[in-house]
Design a protein around this motif. Structure first.
Motif, mmCIF file in Angstrom:
data_model
loop_
_atom_site.group_PDB
_atom_site.id
_atom_site.type_symbol
_atom_site.label_atom_id
_atom_site.label_comp_id
_atom_site.label_asym_id
_atom_site.label_seq_id
_atom_site.Cartn_x
_atom_site.Cartn_y
_atom_site.Cartn_z
ATOM 1 N N MET A 149 -96.991 15.857 -8.704
ATOM 2 C CA MET A 149 -95.641 16.397 -8.649
ATOM 3 C C MET A 149 -95.567 17.540 -7.650
ATOM 4 O O MET A 149 -94.609 17.649 -6.874
ATOM 5 N N ASN A 150 -96.596 18.360 -7.679
ATOM 6 C CA ASN A 150 -96.623 19.490 -6.735
ATOM 7 C C ASN A 150 -96.577 18.984 -5.303
ATOM 8 O O ASN A 150 -95.906 19.533 -4.429
ATOM 9 N N HIS A 151 -97.279 17.896 -5.069
ATOM 10 C CA HIS A 151 -97.277 17.350 -3.721
ATOM 11 C C HIS A 151 -95.917 16.815 -3.318
ATOM 12 O O HIS A 151 -95.467 17.002 -2.173
ATOM 13 N N VAL A 152 -95.272 16.219 -4.302
ATOM 14 C CA VAL A 152 -93.911 15.715 -4.009
ATOM 15 C C VAL A 152 -93.027 16.881 -3.661
ATOM 16 O O VAL A 152 -92.244 16.845 -2.704
ATOM 17 N N GLN A 153 -93.200 17.973 -4.429
ATOM 18 C CA GLN A 153 -92.396 19.159 -4.172
ATOM 19 C C GLN A 153 -92.683 19.720 -2.771
ATOM 20 O O GLN A 153 -91.774 20.104 -2.030
ATOM 21 N N ALA A 154 -94.000 19.699 -2.455
ATOM 22 C CA ALA A 154 -94.381 20.188 -1.136
ATOM 23 C C ALA A 154 -93.717 19.351 -0.044
ATOM 24 O O ALA A 154 -93.266 19.874 0.995
ATOM 25 N N LEU A 155 -93.635 18.080 -0.304
ATOM 26 C CA LEU A 155 -92.981 17.162 0.636
ATOM 27 C C LEU A 155 -91.507 17.540 0.798
ATOM 28 O O LEU A 155 -90.953 17.524 1.914
ATOM 29 N N ALA A 156 -90.893 17.903 -0.344
ATOM 30 C CA ALA A 156 -89.483 18.294 -0.316
ATOM 31 C C ALA A 156 -89.305 19.514 0.580
ATOM 32 O O ALA A 156 -88.362 19.593 1.370
ATOM 33 N N ILE A 157 -90.255 20.466 0.435
ATOM 34 C CA ILE A 157 -90.179 21.671 1.258
ATOM 35 C C ILE A 157 -90.372 21.292 2.729
ATOM 36 O O ILE A 157 -89.678 21.804 3.626
ATOM 37 N N LEU A 158 -91.269 20.343 2.983
ATOM 38 C CA LEU A 158 -91.490 19.865 4.336
ATOM 39 C C LEU A 158 -90.190 19.329 4.949
ATOM 40 O O LEU A 158 -89.814 19.670 6.070
ATOM 41 N N ILE A 159 -89.519 18.533 4.161
ATOM 42 C CA ILE A 159 -88.259 17.950 4.633
ATOM 43 C C ILE A 159 -87.269 19.051 4.930
ATOM 44 O O ILE A 159 -86.632 19.093 5.994
ATOM 45 N N SER A 160 -87.180 19.965 3.984
ATOM 46 C CA SER A 160 -86.210 21.046 4.143
ATOM 47 C C SER A 160 -86.518 21.853 5.394
ATOM 48 O O SER A 160 -85.617 22.292 6.086
ATOM 49 N N THR A 161 -87.778 22.014 5.692
ATOM 50 C CA THR A 161 -88.152 22.834 6.820
ATOM 51 C C THR A 161 -87.955 22.097 8.143
ATOM 52 O O THR A 161 -87.356 22.615 9.088
ATOM 53 N N PHE A 162 -88.502 20.871 8.157
ATOM 54 C CA PHE A 162 -88.531 20.205 9.470
ATOM 55 C C PHE A 162 -87.354 19.269 9.704
ATOM 56 O O PHE A 162 -87.118 18.876 10.830
ATOM 57 N N HIS A 163 -86.673 18.913 8.687
ATOM 58 C CA HIS A 163 -85.540 18.019 8.928
ATOM 59 C C HIS A 163 -84.238 18.789 9.013
ATOM 60 O O HIS A 163 -83.466 18.625 9.953
ATOM 61 N N HIS A 164 -84.096 19.654 8.015
ATOM 62 C CA HIS A 164 -82.825 20.379 7.991
ATOM 63 C C HIS A 164 -82.948 21.679 8.746
ATOM 64 O O HIS A 164 -81.955 22.153 9.294
ATOM 65 N N GLY A 165 -84.103 22.248 8.714
ATOM 66 C CA GLY A 165 -84.276 23.550 9.364
ATOM 67 C C GLY A 165 -84.237 23.443 10.905
ATOM 68 O O GLY A 165 -83.973 24.402 11.588
ATOM 69 N N LYS A 166 -84.556 22.305 11.452
ATOM 70 C CA LYS A 166 -84.601 22.169 12.917
ATOM 71 C C LYS A 166 -83.410 21.338 13.380
ATOM 72 O O LYS A 166 -83.001 20.396 12.711
ATOM 73 N N ASN A 167 -82.962 21.676 14.483
ATOM 74 C CA ASN A 167 -81.880 20.888 15.054
ATOM 75 C C ASN A 167 -82.206 20.650 16.533
ATOM 76 O O ASN A 167 -82.277 21.615 17.310
ATOM 77 N N PRO A 168 -82.485 19.586 16.887
ATOM 78 C CA PRO A 168 -82.492 18.340 16.128
ATOM 79 C C PRO A 168 -83.657 18.225 15.203
ATOM 80 O O PRO A 168 -84.637 18.960 15.343
ATOM 81 N N SER A 169 -83.566 17.268 14.355
ATOM 82 C CA SER A 169 -84.587 17.105 13.286
ATOM 83 C C SER A 169 -85.905 16.719 13.898
ATOM 84 O O SER A 169 -85.960 15.970 14.881
ATOM 85 N N ALA A 170 -86.906 17.331 13.320
ATOM 86 C CA ALA A 170 -88.251 17.008 13.815
ATOM 87 C C ALA A 170 -88.833 15.787 13.141
ATOM 88 O O ALA A 170 -89.925 15.351 13.481
ATOM 89 N N ILE A 171 -88.111 15.336 12.208
ATOM 90 C CA ILE A 171 -88.654 14.185 11.461
ATOM 91 C C ILE A 171 -87.691 13.020 11.573
ATOM 92 O O ILE A 171 -86.479 13.186 11.412
ATOM 93 N N ASP A 172 -88.257 11.883 11.912
ATOM 94 C CA ASP A 172 -87.469 10.658 11.769
ATOM 95 C C ASP A 172 -88.188 9.745 10.817
ATOM 96 O O ASP A 172 -89.232 10.122 10.229
ATOM 97 N N GLN A 173 -87.645 8.597 10.622
ATOM 98 C CA GLN A 173 -88.219 7.669 9.629
ATOM 99 C C GLN A 173 -89.665 7.371 9.943
ATOM 100 O O GLN A 173 -90.521 7.404 9.057
ATOM 101 N N ALA A 174 -89.964 7.157 11.183
ATOM 102 C CA ALA A 174 -91.324 6.792 11.560
ATOM 103 C C ALA A 174 -92.288 7.920 11.232
ATOM 104 O O ALA A 174 -93.387 7.715 10.679
ATOM 105 N N THR A 175 -91.877 9.117 11.575
ATOM 106 C CA THR A 175 -92.737 10.286 11.321
ATOM 107 C C THR A 175 -92.993 10.434 9.826
ATOM 108 O O THR A 175 -94.123 10.634 9.354
#
Lengths: 1052, 156
Positions: A149-175
């Motif tokens: 669960m902690n890892h899933v949470q960490a993943l959530a933080i990752l998304i929040s940081t690199f997907h929403h925090g960056k513009n443009p998003s640093a993450i796409d589906q492939a990544t």
């Protein structure tokens, strides 16, 4: 096994010892020992099973407490047992049966309890084990889940940081797919993760454009929101218009089919999403079947916020700040399976995991769907979602094993208890049996005793019955002898008569023995003169002793009182018997009877030195008589109280010790032990040579026993025997008012006055023999001087100051020196005085006097034949000295005088149906001075004896027709009793009955045959005594003297 | 002369008594009976013996009747008679009569009728003998008493 073998050995002990009472005790102890050993053994065995050690320790304690209990109960049994023996009240079987049943029942319960206790302990243990195992698993599961669960949470933080925090998003589906694929090892429990963004309806078009696909909705028909079937993917419709959407934009490759699906369209997912963004924490769905793997799974959802959210933010703020949602799919089944594989002993338990959010219908997440109602343990699981509740249920695969320990222990205890019970039972049974036997023995003993008494009575009866016809036989024989018979016939008749007489005497002895044995013999208590009795006995044997030429003498100590109270007849019987035996078996030497007080002999025991063989009566050696009384109790008891001797002599009881000493053949040593057994004789030939039945000594022993004395003897073959007995009498002088003297004037007294003050010289070389002579002379009141030979006698004759009236010379001394004897005669003759000393020779046998009288001198001295007796001695002295008057009756006329004293002036009624007897009896009584009235029947007697009357006594015949003496007496006694009662109650004036308030006329039975039974009958019906018919002076006197005081006024 | 006669008679009497004693017809009891005779009752012995004879004859008669009866069975009655006979005969010291009585009683106790009859005959014989002898004795005594005009002394 140990227990079993112990028990077996125990059993074998039982057999070996045969359940003996005492051994029962031992066995009990053995059992206790065994019990104490059992826990020890178990301790040793227990060492192998570490887990059970503590358990066993507990057991051990319990055992120890039992160990203390069992001896206690054993002691209790013993207590009962002793009580039982002590009280001898064993007949009540009930109490011990109850105890036994209680014992068995209590131990049955006890062993059941032990069983239950031990098995419950085992179950508890099992439960504990199960709980710990279950908890362990639950904890591990929870930990691993939390890690994922902690890892899933960490993943959530990752998304929040690199997907929403960056513009443009640093993450796409492939990544995302790549990243998640590579970090999947960190989430071993998740089969896949996906990210869905929050899209409001207003932004939908722009979003769809931007992404290049439309937001699709999940299959409405499907309850589970995620359809992971790739083939079923195409027909999915675009999502209907909604307020907001949550389309998946990124997904791990394993679940790439969910991209573009609107999470809000699935019911479960929607709820999950909504809850996740409100709580800000990971939220779990209910378990459902994953499409692809067809396994059970849950989805964990985390909300991704636009910015940092304060921990105390309201739900609304959280909703506003929500950016998207990260979901992870957990494959619970594989998760748990993987986990369990890691743990040992997974085979032993079955694990079930349930989602219990809805308590009434828990959803199984893992585990076989078993409905086993056995023991299980529940551990709660906390997966971080407070809304969802999970729990793990564990149960053992195998059924619990049988509690062998409990079973063996309880059975063992039960067996031991039963064995103890059995011992107790056997013991009590045995005691009961012994008691029964004892009772039986007692019964038999009683019967034997009764038979013995019956035998004695039979003997007594039969002997008595034999006597009567025997009298007839003897009478007829007597008559036959008087007819004309030739010599042969006379011889036959004489033999027959002699045999008859022997038979009668034997019967008399048997009768005595039987009487003693049946306890019927009672001793009289009358006053008597011991010396007179011994003189009588002596005269009885004098003929025989003179014939045989043996010396016969009696010596009675001065300290023995003149009159004693006791049974003279029986005393005489003892003496006669002992003397008879002695004389029978003595051919030469002497028979010597001595009577002393016990105290005298006691005193002399220490002083007296060994008697030299010379110092005996006849010069023959004798056996040491002191040895004959060694065994007497009286001596051993009285020895310490020697100082009291003077006291006891003056007291009322007189302890006599009588010895009969002889120089006969003696008793062989092997026969000495059975001397006092009835009908025992030394040899069968004895009865042929000496006659007799061998019953005499036995009777004597019984009689001595009745006189509270003891009898003993010492005997040395060819030297002689000495029989000694003791007897207790009462001093006659102390009770002179109670008992009238049997003979007021005995011989010695009547004659003593004649010789009073005379002086005699006795010449005898033997001191003991001289002592006997002195004793007799002193009884006559004569003073005695002793000289050991004639020489000394001569000197004392010449030098003596007092006048010597008589000289008594022992034959032996006389014969020894004829010169000296003639000298003595001369000397006596020279004294020409009127009363020169008379010379007497004391001789033993007739023959010897005849042969050796010194006739040469022409002077024949008076010869006094031994044995010496007072009457005979007095008569001889009288004849020689010419003193005394013949009228002073020496031939038994004495009772007549005293009877006159007694009966003079008395009114006496004589009752007899026989005129002749009546006449004779009346006349006889008249002659004694009594006033006599006669009645010839019982009825007349009753009429005459009706108070008031003036009779002093009544003589009544027993056998009378119509009314016999017994009945008449009974009626008279009733009559007297009646009147006495009336006088006492004042119903009749005393004056009318001559001022006598207690009427009791002495009634004496007159009977021809005096037998014990008649005597008893007499006393029973109220008679006061009996006299034989025709009257015998002495007996009449004895009886009458009991009632009448001597009437001194009556001159005769 | 008279005195001598008395002495002779007395010697006769003593001889007769001695004979009777020797034969066992009489015993000491008879002497005692004689001793009971004194001045107050000079004919005591004679009186007693007379009573004895009367009683005995009655008894003998009864005994004979009883025994000769055909349906005789009452041995008890015989016993009673015999007891009486024995009592009186022992009182006067008739020893032989008494002994026969004892034997007679023994026979009657055994219900021995033949024995009883024999004993009865013997008893009658003894009784007659005693009676004759005692009569003889009394006759001599009477003669002596007349001759000497003195009574027979109590004691010799």
């Amino acid at each position: 096994m140990v227990v079993l073998s112990r028990l077996l050995s125990c059993m074998s002990y039982f057999h070996v010892f045969g359940f003996d009472l005492k051994v029962g005790h031992l066995v009990l102890m053995l059992c206790c020992c065994m019990l104490s050993e059992i826990p020890m053994n178990w301790f040793i065995n227990g060492g192998l099973m570490e887990k059970k050690i503590s358990f066993l320790r507990d057991r051990g304690k319990i055992w120890l407490s039992w160990w203390e209990k069992i001896p206690a109960s054993g002691r209790k049994i013993h207590h009962h047992y002793y009580q039982y023996i002590g009280s001898k009240k064993v007949r009540e079987k009930s109490w011990w049966r109850k105890i036994l049943i209680a014992w068995v029942v209590s131990w049955v319960f006890g062993s059941v309890w032990i069983f239950l206790y031990m098995s419950s302990q085992a179950t508890e243990k099992r439960k504990e084990t199960l709980a710990s195992m279950c908890d362990e698993r639950a904890r591990m599961l929870q930990d691993q889940f939390n890690v994922s669960m902690n890892h899933v949470q960490a993943l959530a933080i990752l998304i929040s940081t690199f997907h929403h925090g960056k513009n443009p998003s640093a993450i796409d589906q492939a990544t995302f797919a790549k990243y998640t694929e590579r970090t999947a090892f960190e989430r071993p429990l998740t089969s896949g993760v996906a990210y869905a963004v929050r899209v409001l309806h207003s932004e939908r078009e722009q979003f769809e454009k931007q992404q290049g696909w439309t937001i699709k909705r999940m299959d409405t028909l499907e309850p589970s929101p995620v359809q992971e079937d790739d083939n079923a993917f195409e027909p999915q419709e675009p999502s209907p218009i909604q307020e907001e959407y949550a389309p998946v934009i990124f997904a791990q490759d394993t679940i790439s089919h969910v991209v573009s699906l609107d999470m809000m369209s699935g019911k479960e997912d929607r709820e999950n999403v909504l809850r996740a963004r409100v709580s800000g924490k990971g939220v779990l769905t209910a378990p459902f079947r994953l499409l692809k793997s067809n396994r059970l799974g849950v989805i964990l959802t985390f909300a991704v916020y636009k910015s940092e959210i304060p921990s105390n933010a309201t739900p609304n703020e959280r909703i506003q700040a929500t950016h998207g949602y990260l979901g992870g799919v957990f494959d619970i089944e594989s998760l748990v399976e993987k986990l369990l594989h890691q743990l040992a002993s997974k085979q032993t338990i079955i694990v079930n995991v349930y989602d219990t959010t809805n308590l009434s219908d828990p959803i199984s997440m893992y585990g076989p769907n078993t409905t086993d109602n056995g023991m299980y343990h529940v551990s709660t699981l906390n997966f971080g979602d407070p809304f969802r509740q999970h729990e793990m249920r564990c149960r053992f695969k195998q059924k619990p094993p049988w509690p062998w320990m409990a079973i063996t222990t309880s059975i063992g205890v039960l067996v031991i208890a039963l064995l103890v019970g059995h011992i107790f039972h056997a013991t009590v049974n045995r005691i009961a049996k012994v008691e029964d036997d004892y009772r039986e023995m007692m019964e038999l003993k009683k019967r034997a005793e009764a038979a013995d008494v019956a035998k004695s009575q039979f003997l007594a009866t039969v002997s008595h019955e034999i006597r009567t016809p025997m009298n007839g036989v003897l009478g007829m024989l007597q008559m036959l002898m008087d007819t004309d018979l030739d010599i042969t016939q006379q011889d036959y008749v004489r033999t027959a008569q002699a045999s008859g007489k022997a038979l009668v005497s034997l019967i008399n002895e048997v009768l005595d023995q039987a009487k003693i044995e049946s306890g019927k013999l009672e001793l009289e208590a009358v006053q008597f003169d011991l010396r007179a009795i011994l003189d009588d006995v002596l005269s009885l044997f004098s003929g025989k002793s003179q014939e045989k030429g043996i010396e016969l003498a009696v010596y009675i100590s001065d300290r023995v009182p003149e009159s004693l109270i006791g049974d003279p007849g029986r005393f005489r019987q003892i003496i006669t018997n002992l003397m008879g035996n002695s004389i029978k078996f003595t051919e030469k030497g002497h028979v010597f009877v001595t009577v002393h007080l016990v105290e005298e002999v006691m005193g002399s025991i220490e002083v007296e030195t060994e008697t030299s063989p010379k110092n005996t009566l006849s010069g023959f050696p004798v056996s040491d008589k002191r040895r004959s009384w060694e065994a007497f109790k009286a001596f051993s008891e009285e020895k310490p109280s020697c100082s009291q001797i003077p006291l006891s002599t003056s007291s009322e009881t007189i302890n006599l010790i009588v010895s009969v000493e002889d120089t006969g053949v003696g008793i062989p040593r092997e026969a000495q032990s059975r001397v006092f057994t009835p009908f025992m004789q030394v040899h069968t030939s004895t009865s042929r040579t000496h006659g007799g039945t061998g019953i005499g000594l036995s009777i004597s022993k019984c009689l001595v026993g009745l006189m509270k004395g003891e009898i003993g003897f010492v005997s040395e073959p060819q030297i002689g025997s000495t029989f000694t007995f003791t007897a207790v009498f009462t001093n006659g002088h102390f009770n002179s008012n109670k008992y009238k003297k049997q003979q007021i004037n005995n011989h010695s007294k009547s004659v003593s006055s004649e010789f009073e003050g005379m002086k005699a010289l006795v010449v005898d070389p033997r001191p003991i023999r001289a002592k006997v002579t002195i004793y007799h002379l002193q009884r006559l009141g004569i003073h005695v001087e002793v000289a050991s030979d004639l020489n000394q006698g001569l000197t004392s004759l010449s030098s003596g100051t007092a006048v010597i009236t008589m000289v008594l010379v022992e034959k032996e001394a006389w014969d020894k020196d004829i010169d000296l004897s003639s000298l003595l005669i001369n000397k006596l003759r020279k004294n020409d005085k009127v009363d020169y000393p008379k010379l007497f020779l004391l001789a033993n046998s007739i023959s010897s006097t005849k042969t050796s009288a010194p006739k040469s001198i022409g002077y024949t001295p008076n010869v006094i034949m031994k044995p010496l007796r007072v009457s005979m001695l007095a008569a001889s002295l009288q004849r020689a000295l010419g003193v005394g008057n013949k009228g002073n009756c020496l031939n038994g006329g004495l009772p007549v005088l005293s009877l006159r004293n007694l009966l003079c002036g008395k009114h006496i009624l004589v009752v007899d149906d026989n005129n002749v007897n009546l006449r004779v009896a009346a006349h006889a009584l008249k002659k004694y001075g009594a006033e006599v009235a006669c009645a010839d029947s019982g009825k007349k007697a009753i009429a005459m004896l009706k108070p008031p009357h003036n009779f002093d006594a009544c003589f009544m015949d027993i056998q009378m027709p119509e009314m016999d003496g017994f009945e008449a007496t009974r009626i008279i006694r009733d009559m007297e009793h009646d009147i006495n009662g009336r006088i006492q109650h004042g119903k009749v004036p005393k004056e009318a009955y001559r001022n006598i308030s207690n009427w009791h006329i002495p009634i004496l039975a007159m009977t021809a045959d005096v037998i014990q039974a008649t005597h008893e009958e007499c006393l029973r019906c109220g008679m006061d005594g009996y006299v034989s018919k025709p009257f015998e002076g002495e007996q009449l006197y004895q009886e009458v003297s009991r009632f009448f005081k001597s009437n001194s006024l009556c001159a005769h | 002369m008279l005195g001598l006669g008395a002495d002779r008679l007395r010697a006769d009497m003593n001889r007769l008594l001695a004979l009777l004693f020797h034969q066992g017809v009489l015993d000491e009891q008879f002497l005692q009976l004689q001793q009971l005779q004194d001045e107050t009752s000079p004919n005591f012995v004679y009186e007693v013996v007379t009573i004895f004879f009367n009683e005995s004859e009655k008894l003998l008669r009864n005994l004979r009747e009883l025994l000769l009866d055909k349906e005789f069975s009452d041995y008890k009655k015989i016993g009673i008679h015999l007891n009486q006979f024995m009592g009186s005969s022992s009182s006067i010291g008739a020893k032989r009569v008494r002994n026969v009585c004892v034997a007679f009683r023994a026979a009657s106790e055994q219900n021995n009728r033949a024995g009883c009859l024999r004993a009865l005959e013997l008893l009658e014989h003894e009784y007659c003998y005693l009676k004759n002898k005692l009569h003889e004795l009394f006759q001599i005594e009477q003669q002596r008493a007349m001759a000497a005009a003195v009574r027979y002394p109590i004691q010799d």
